[in-house]
Write an enzyme that holds these catalytic residues in place. Sequence first.
Site, PDB file in Angstrom:
ATOM      1  N   MET A  80       0.899  -1.232  -0.031  1.00 51.33           N
ATOM      2  CA  MET A  80      -0.179  -0.142   0.312  1.00 51.33           C
ATOM      3  C   MET A  80       0.806   1.180   0.127  1.00 51.33           C
ATOM      4  O   MET A  80       0.979   1.885   1.161  1.00 51.33           O
ATOM      5  CB  MET A  80      -0.901  -0.051   1.328  1.00 51.33           C
ATOM      6  CG  MET A  80      -1.600  -1.233   1.448  1.00 51.33           C
ATOM      7  SD  MET A  80      -2.670  -1.232   2.698  1.00 51.33           S
ATOM      8  CE  MET A  80      -1.607  -1.357   4.220  1.00 51.33           C
ATOM      9  N   ASP A  81       1.594   1.607  -0.898  1.00 51.32           N
ATOM     10  CA  ASP A  81       2.455   2.609  -1.133  1.00 51.32           C
ATOM     11  C   ASP A  81       1.860   3.936  -1.680  1.00 51.32           C
ATOM     12  O   ASP A  81       0.869   3.957  -2.670  1.00 51.32           O
ATOM     13  CB  ASP A  81       3.366   2.282  -2.300  1.00 51.32           C
ATOM     14  CG  ASP A  81       4.878   2.985  -1.980  1.00 51.32           C
ATOM     15  OD1 ASP A  81       5.657   2.598  -2.798  1.00 51.32           O
ATOM     16  OD2 ASP A  81       4.889   3.617  -0.915  1.00 51.32           O
ATOM     17  N   GLY A  82       2.245   5.113  -1.271  1.00 53.14           N
ATOM     18  CA  GLY A  82       1.763   6.420  -1.767  1.00 53.14           C
ATOM     19  C   GLY A  82       0.842   7.296  -0.876  1.00 53.14           C
ATOM     20  O   GLY A  82       0.263   8.070  -1.285  1.00 53.14           O
TER      21      GLY A  82
END
Lengths: 285, 303
Positions: B78-80
């Site tokens: 779950m990047d960003g």
Amino acid sequence: MENSMDRFAGRLFGSTVSYIRRFLFRVLSVGPIPNHIAFILDGNRRYAKKWNLGEGMGHRAGFLALMSIMKYCYELGVKYVTIYAFSIDNFKRRPEEVQYVMDMMLEKIEGLLKEESIVNQYGVRVYFVGNLKLLNENVRMAAEKAMKAASNNSRSVILICVAYTSTDEIVHAAQESCEEKWTEIQSLTDARNCEIIEEKREGSNVIKLADIERHMYMGVAPDPDILVRTSGETRLSNFLLWQTSNCLLYSPRALWPEIGLRHLVWAVLNFQRIYPYLEKRRKNI
Amino acid sequence: MTILPLHLHFSLTRSPVKPHSLPHAPRLKLTQHARPQVVAGPPENSVEINGTYPAGVSGQLPSGLRRELMPSHVAVIMDGNRRWARMRGLPIGSGYEAGAQALRRIVELCCEWGIRVLTVFVFSSDNWFRPKVETDLLMDLFERVLKYELQQFERENVRVSLIGDTTKLPKSLQELLANSVGTAQKNSRLHLIMAVNYSGQNDVVQACQKIAVKVNDGLIKPNDINKFLVEKELETNCTDYPHPDLLVRTSGELRISNFLLWQLAYTELYFTNSLWPDFGEDEFVEALFSFQKRQRRYGGRNS
């Protein structure tokens, strides 16, 4: 007369292209250059099908592409190049295909030992990485001979993964680490050094991260900075799972024999873009 | 199954953005689909509201997706979240809150579409290098969201497991996690595995260490060590589907970042430029569509 004109034009063209390429590499070298690039050579059979070539011709075309890419990498200043030549899973393929690939590998390994080969031209040290016991006798002997012959080279390194999967590598490293610890404890038992034995037996950390890393087949090289898989597939297929935890993954759509300078340049530019972040992390961890 | 409106009450920080006003957080109502029914499933009026579906039966799939090609296990990085907040001029905490909502949406979709296992990379052991203020905020948010969500999960028959080293987490969070996970629900719709303070390399090392102890005790010989033994000792041995079929990483970064290492050997990787808080149903459908188009050969030949 015409022939010599053609030859002259050909040489002129060749050296112009080479000059432009070296200039491009000089420009790229202003930024950080990856130390180690790994390649999954995917798409040879699809290439042969696409161009209606005979069975096995795709692999030969792939070999030519490999020679070009190696040349570009070493000219750019990349010290380590790793290639996924043959996986343990590939033994599942048709026996005729496996035999063809083995025969071709034998032919090419013997070619590496020749004077004019790329190995001698660029001072490349050769390693064959994997569970070599799974290969047949003559391929294994040729591989060992090639490794020995090139052992004095030190300018660059090529790691050729044959009969390799990452899970096999990790299992092998665990086996060797356990055997090493077991031998150590045995020798201490012989010396009747009871205190140290107890300490070693009771410690839950019988083996450590450093022990496992030491026994990895790929322990001779640092972790790759970029992993390139051609033919558009985005998966690791059991290749360098341990070593690519923070590596840039690049999957161009081109099939392996179609790989060219532009793909390498694009991969390096992307590497230069994320380099500051990765360096910061490396310093902090 | 309805989704209760998300009222994340923040007692410590007053976030300027309330969940329902976030531009990319549509409220998903599973009981009312405007989508054409393509795949045979339970008719709309028999959709269970209280999450008592028997395991394996799921709702309608969006058009274009084929049920037989759905992955059993999806893993997500779950990047960003921070970038999302920075782009909107919001504090970083809002990014993480929006990320929590996005996770909620994806858990709902997995339940509906029959995905059996969802593994999410909540916190990597490499993330401790971030500023302490931020890691404290993250731990705090995780604890609050988890307290609320755990009751929901029990109602919706979602089984929760944890992988990673919990000893470095705040004590209150450790207690909460210890009380919540491990209740083996046999007929769960979805098995949610949360990777907290997890490192793929450490997972393999601890598996090898457990095997080394067995060798030390004379239970097995070093030559007996094989990949099945290693797999049994990995932290993902809590599920019947330890290997993800699909890994999704948002925000455009093209790397694994020390997530599931051994388990990702044959996983299809999908990278998208969307930031995690923006990852919704459309993006997930796109990922699944891309997955279903791929030819998985496992080293063999397709034809």
